[in-house]
Enzyme design. Structure first.
Site, PDB file in Angstrom:
ATOM      1  N   GLY A   1      39.359  45.847  42.987  1.00  0.00           N
ATOM      2  CA  GLY A   1      39.853  46.153  43.922  1.00  0.00           C
ATOM      3  C   GLY A   1      39.204  46.112  45.355  1.00  0.00           C
ATOM      4  O   GLY A   1      38.907  47.015  46.069  1.00  0.00           O
TER       5      GLY A   1
ATOM      6  N   SER B   1      40.283  34.016  38.492  1.00  0.00           N
ATOM      7  CA  SER B   1      41.414  34.598  38.388  1.00  0.00           C
ATOM      8  C   SER B   1      41.540  33.897  40.046  1.00  0.00           C
ATOM      9  O   SER B   1      40.793  33.405  40.574  1.00  0.00           O
ATOM     10  CB  SER B   1      41.638  35.372  37.705  1.00  0.00           C
ATOM     11  OG  SER B   1      41.213  35.952  38.586  1.00  0.00           O
ATOM     12  N   ARG B   2      43.186  33.903  39.972  1.00  0.00           N
ATOM     13  CA  ARG B   2      43.700  33.059  41.189  1.00  0.00           C
ATOM     14  C   ARG B   2      44.164  34.684  41.546  1.00  0.00           C
ATOM     15  O   ARG B   2      43.763  35.241  40.391  1.00  0.00           O
ATOM     16  CB  ARG B   2      44.946  32.553  41.434  1.00  0.00           C
ATOM     17  CG  ARG B   2      44.277  31.003  40.890  1.00  0.00           C
ATOM     18  CD  ARG B   2      45.543  30.175  41.338  1.00  0.00           C
ATOM     19  NE  ARG B   2      45.020  28.871  40.816  1.00  0.00           N
ATOM     20  CZ  ARG B   2      44.841  27.626  41.608  1.00  0.00           C
ATOM     21  NH1 ARG B   2      44.583  28.050  42.542  1.00  0.00           N
ATOM     22  NH2 ARG B   2      45.019  26.830  41.461  1.00  0.00           N
TER      23      ARG B   2
ATOM     24  N   ILE C   1      46.721  38.006  42.134  1.00  0.00           N
ATOM     25  CA  ILE C   1      47.893  38.254  41.643  1.00  0.00           C
ATOM     26  C   ILE C   1      47.915  38.977  42.341  1.00  0.00           C
ATOM     27  O   ILE C   1      49.206  38.517  43.513  1.00  0.00           O
ATOM     28  CB  ILE C   1      47.660  39.425  40.340  1.00  0.00           C
ATOM     29  CG1 ILE C   1      47.070  38.628  39.581  1.00  0.00           C
ATOM     30  CG2 ILE C   1      48.851  39.434  39.946  1.00  0.00           C
ATOM     31  CD1 ILE C   1      46.513  39.810  38.028  1.00  0.00           C
ATOM     32  N   THR C   2      47.467  40.387  43.482  1.00  0.00           N
ATOM     33  CA  THR C   2      48.226  40.634  44.584  1.00  0.00           C
ATOM     34  C   THR C   2      46.951  41.013  45.422  1.00  0.00           C
ATOM     35  O   THR C   2      47.434  41.739  46.657  1.00  0.00           O
ATOM     36  CB  THR C   2      48.291  42.148  44.091  1.00  0.00           C
ATOM     37  OG1 THR C   2      47.013  42.591  43.284  1.00  0.00           O
ATOM     38  CG2 THR C   2      49.210  42.249  43.428  1.00  0.00           C
ATOM     39  N   SER C   3      45.775  40.285  45.729  1.00  0.00           N
ATOM     40  CA  SER C   3      44.317  40.879  46.654  1.00  0.00           C
ATOM     41  C   SER C   3      44.505  39.646  47.469  1.00  0.00           C
ATOM     42  O   SER C   3      46.225  38.426  47.520  1.00  0.00           O
ATOM     43  CB  SER C   3      43.447  40.539  45.853  1.00  0.00           C
ATOM     44  OG  SER C   3      43.480  39.423  45.323  1.00  0.00           O
TER      45      SER C   3
ATOM     46  N   THR D   1      39.010  34.222  43.399  1.00  0.00           N
ATOM     47  CA  THR D   1      37.610  33.923  43.492  1.00  0.00           C
ATOM     48  C   THR D   1      37.998  32.159  42.730  1.00  0.00           C
ATOM     49  O   THR D   1      37.548  30.848  44.160  1.00  0.00           O
ATOM     50  CB  THR D   1      36.338  33.902  42.407  1.00  0.00           C
ATOM     51  OG1 THR D   1      36.297  35.218  42.623  1.00  0.00           O
ATOM     52  CG2 THR D   1      34.938  32.699  42.129  1.00  0.00           C
TER      53      THR D   1
ATOM     54  N   ASP E   1      46.822  49.910  32.367  1.00  0.00           N
ATOM     55  CA  ASP E   1      45.760  49.459  31.371  1.00  0.00           C
ATOM     56  C   ASP E   1      45.147  50.300  29.860  1.00  0.00           C
ATOM     57  O   ASP E   1      44.213  51.017  30.804  1.00  0.00           O
ATOM     58  CB  ASP E   1      44.972  49.019  32.993  1.00  0.00           C
ATOM     59  CG  ASP E   1      44.350  47.707  32.547  1.00  0.00           C
ATOM     60  OD1 ASP E   1      44.214  46.852  34.026  1.00  0.00           O
ATOM     61  OD2 ASP E   1      45.321  46.708  32.116  1.00  0.00           O
TER      62      ASP E   1
ATOM     63  N   SER F   1      40.116  43.115  26.416  1.00  0.00           N
ATOM     64  CA  SER F   1      40.585  41.547  27.148  1.00  0.00           C
ATOM     65  C   SER F   1      39.317  41.011  27.971  1.00  0.00           C
ATOM     66  O   SER F   1      39.259  39.434  27.635  1.00  0.00           O
ATOM     67  CB  SER F   1      41.807  42.103  28.573  1.00  0.00           C
ATOM     68  OG  SER F   1      41.481  40.721  29.405  1.00  0.00           O
TER      69      SER F   1
END
Lengths: 520, 520
Positions: free
Chosen positions: B188, B214-215, B217-219, B223, B276, B284
């Site tokens: 976040g 991860s790539r 998604i919404t940001s 990284t 979540d 997860s």
């Protein structure tokens, strides 16, 4: 998403920069929903991904659709329209379509509220149903909502609100007459064509009964399928109105009209999940009754082995809910808890069930079908005061005996566009028959609704009108080795083979168990 | 369905009569799932309807797919394969495909059990994850399951079982070395590229850190997106293993490997629902750590305005769960609760974030980024006993000052296939720039992560490596009218316009409020 930046919910008339124009390419596939195809690179450059929802604008009409992506089928500036959405947009090849990002639907907050266990008020439920009708909620979102309503439950106020919203989502029948009767069976019993008897009985008595029925989903026949053997069942609401004003009653296919429209959308999710949250079930049924203006309704709750409701306590609790909710909605309800462990009637499948119906109307026929129909019809006669309490069953019986029910039935058939002179010998009955013979002597302990239904479907019912099963025995009967237990009817040898294979899947021992029970 | 007749669950090797053969027709559309197209009449004659699931058999391989119907695109005896499933089946045009009805998946009972509030045991959870991996559960069924887990909660035993099943669903990294460190940020916060600093610090200290990221998604960037500016991030598991054995560390894109595979499928449903469930979130994250063999992990939980976790109490509760679950799973965990109300670092967007990273490694750079990275890295150094308790931060700082972290970083870049000699001036930075100027004098009360992120995305991040936002102020700073608050970078004028439109959507007053706060 740029639209999200406007976090205060201000309606944004300025096109988001991510909106763009395309030319329509019609794709002739039924997708099972409003789905479109965008060019992969172009969509992703606009921050649109597979399964996103977008708003399409075509000649002023706006519709929500789900996104598929392709690198091959559509090029830049093109949009592929699957069948349903092409129809809904009335779009032609090369028509200009605007693609617009969709803001998060207001109802999603209420879905989350219900997940968190909050009670929703009437306005919030209205928003959810509105968004449901506009396809703003995805299948997973709806599934989460249904699961939440099941786990958290719905209060009586929520059920009332849901019922009213479902009614508002569709059309309403304004008959302008009185009294208007209705009936609903919670289901799970094969055969069971009581509707096709109680409608003519009650109509003949001068009451109004605009009955809508469904087609089969998993059973061998729905009332609409069976009635369709005799007459068309597909009408606009206004046509149904005219029929009922002329004859007092009808048996029409509910799915052809826009009654309780939101319920159809909810069923699409409830059914595959096998989740029928109690409150939703109640709202669903009551909304259908309210949509036809019912003032009195009889709810039939079959219980017992294999039926949907297992025991009396559960049935009574459900029944009490129906009665108290009905009261608040202006419908007088009576509940009958009946035996659901066996099929009702002998025939299972459209043509064979019609045969039972005519036999009863002519004064004979399967006794259980006749009795149950008179019970239901009689209750209705009593409820609206047409007949004294306690005299309903007899009055209904008399209407059959006198031939009035048969006359009324033929009148309804004619009014619905069928052949009023139809005879039993005209009924479609499959010419390929197989008798299932008792292997042992004994007493029938149980006739399994599910097995009979499955075999009838395998034989081709309901699409093949003449296919199905005809029972020659029922629970409690004594049979001798060699007696015919039941017959399987099909319209072709290959389908009869299908049905026999279906039968074989049940272990022979199993078969005897379910049909013959313990040897006594 | 005939298969259902075999109610005792007997595996039916005999083809159901409703199975049939087709020839493949390849359809070049990415459908977002395993979807096929059957001829409408043929399918319905076999009791198959839109959205049903069927098993496809092609040259011995079986796969489950969802059904679309068409009257035009495919004829009798044909089956249309969308892109994903054509790939998975490795099917060529005209190849023979068998279409088979699918029996109800075993996991559905456990989905319903969880809906009813039952605790699932390890075997049952395993079945659910197995069926998830084989696509036997539909999106609505999964959504209902996620909602149920959210409402009913998961016990610690269930979370452990879920973690283990998720690990088993994918590949596992067997490094054969020790100690193996890992880190996770609950998220976040914009910027926040601490991973790209702590990996070289910790690797330079001799610890192993096979970091997967991860790539976005919404940001504005994940990284993996930012690291990819410097070197490839897409590796097979075995390649990653080799890199880490050579350099001690790496920063790879988790999505390219088959780690914790079931989690990717769960995220596809969790994400659109914004649900979540706590237990699923924990499982997860822990499954990903376990999959790389982590023995020690630092969990960063940012809190504060705009962050995912709102307050200390919630963060502590979550942190405690991580620690106790980690213990049972063989991972020593430490939790840091950090300030998540502001972006970390100055750059937001791949190229701009890389610039921050290099500046820090060269001894300068944004202080908040440097401090947080040293805190996280230092904690790791202490946890495995490399450094005394309390001396971690200093040790990490020293590794940067001495230049060892930068050397190690270049080594990792080289090993991953990038240019180890890359300089700040080589970094992609958008040539179209817009300065956002302070309109008033005052003090910055808040810099909104979400707004900054949205503007950076609108400018083209992360696909446009040089796009994003560069902050010139932070919370607490005093600014004078005319000062530059931040710059927007884009790779084209039109994208810069996009970003400016995005900015405009925020009311000017709103803008001042969120950036300048109250005038002091």
């Amino acid at each position: 998403m740029v639209i999200c930046l406007n976090g205060n919910g201000k309606k944004d008339d300025v096109w988001s920069m991510k909106d763009y124009r395309c030319r329509a390419r019609l794709i002739g596939i039924v997708a099972g929903g409003n789905i479109i195809v965008l060019n992969e690179q172009e969509a992703m450059a606009h921050d649109i991904y597979p399964s996103h929802r977008v708003i399409l604008r075509c000649r002023g009409k706006e519709i929500i659709a789900k996104v598929d992506l392709s690198s091959d089928i559509v090029g830049f500036g093109e949009i592929g329209l699957f069948t349903e959405i092409a129809k809904e947009l009335k779009a032609s090849e090369s028509e200009i379509i605007d693609v617009k990002h969709m803001a998060r639907p207001a109802s999603l907050q209420y879905v989350k509220d219900k997940i968190e266990g909050k009670e929703l008020n009437a306005e919030q439920i209205e928003v959810v149903i509105d968004d449901l009708m506009e396809n703003k909620l995805s299948e997973p979102e709806l599934a989460a909502f249904i699961a939440a309503m099941h786990i958290r439950g719905l209060t009586h106020n929520e059920i009332i609100a849901l019922t009213n919203s479902i009614v508002k989502s569709g059309d309403v029948l304004n008959l302008g007459k009185s009294p208007i009767m209705d009936k609903h069976c919670v289901g799970g019993v094969a055969g069971n064509r009581t509707t096709m008897l109680l409608v003519p009985i009650v109509a003949a008595a001068g009451l109004y009964i605009p009955k809508t029925s469904s087609r089969s989903i998993t059973s061998a026949a729905g009332t609409a399928d069976t009635m369709e053997v005799l007459a068309p069942v597909t009408f606009e609401l206004e046509e149904m109105r005219k029929i009922v004003l002329k004859t007092n009653g009808c048996i029409a296919w509910g799915g052809a009209m826009n009654l309780a429209a939101a319920d159809d959308k909810l069923i699409k999710i409830r059914h595959p999940l096998s989740l029928d949250p109690r409150g939703v079930l109640l709202a669903s049924i009551l909304a259908k009754k309210k949509s036809v203006g019912a003032q009195y309704a009889v709810i039939d709750i079959p219980i017992g082995r294999g039926a949907k409701i297992m025991d009396t306590a559960a049935a009574q609790a459900l029944g009490n809910d129906f009665i108290s909710l009905g009261k608040k909605l202006g419908i007088v309800i009576e509940v009958l808890i009946t035996d659901g462990s066996d099929p009702i009637g002998n025939g299972v499948g459209p043509g064979l069930e019609c045969r039972d119906v005519f036999e009863v109307l002519e004064g004979g026929g399967p006794m259980d079908l006749r009795d149950k129909s008179c019970l239901l019809a009689g209750t209705m006669l009593e409820m609206c005061g047409k007949v004294e309490k306690g005299r309903g069953y007899t009055a209904a019986s008399e209407i059959i005996k006198s031939g009035k029910a048969l006359v009324k039935f033929r009148e309804i058939i004619a009014m619905q566009g069928g052949n009023s002179k139809v005879k039993s010998s005209d009924l479609p009955i499959g010419q390929c028959v197989h008798k299932v013979i008792a292997q042992k002597t004994g007493r029938i302990s149980h006739v399994d609704n599910k097995m009979i239904s499955n075999v009838a479907r395998a034989a081709g019912a309901p699409l093949d009108r003449g296919a199905g099963v005809y029972l020659h025995c029922e629970m409690g009967d004594k049979v001798v080795a060699g007696d015919t237990l039941f017959e399987i009817y099909a319209e072709s040898e290959s389908k009869l083979d299908f049905a026999l294979k279906a039968l074989e899947v049940w272990e022979p021992v199993e078969l005897q168990k379910v049909v013959l029970g313990n040897l006594k």
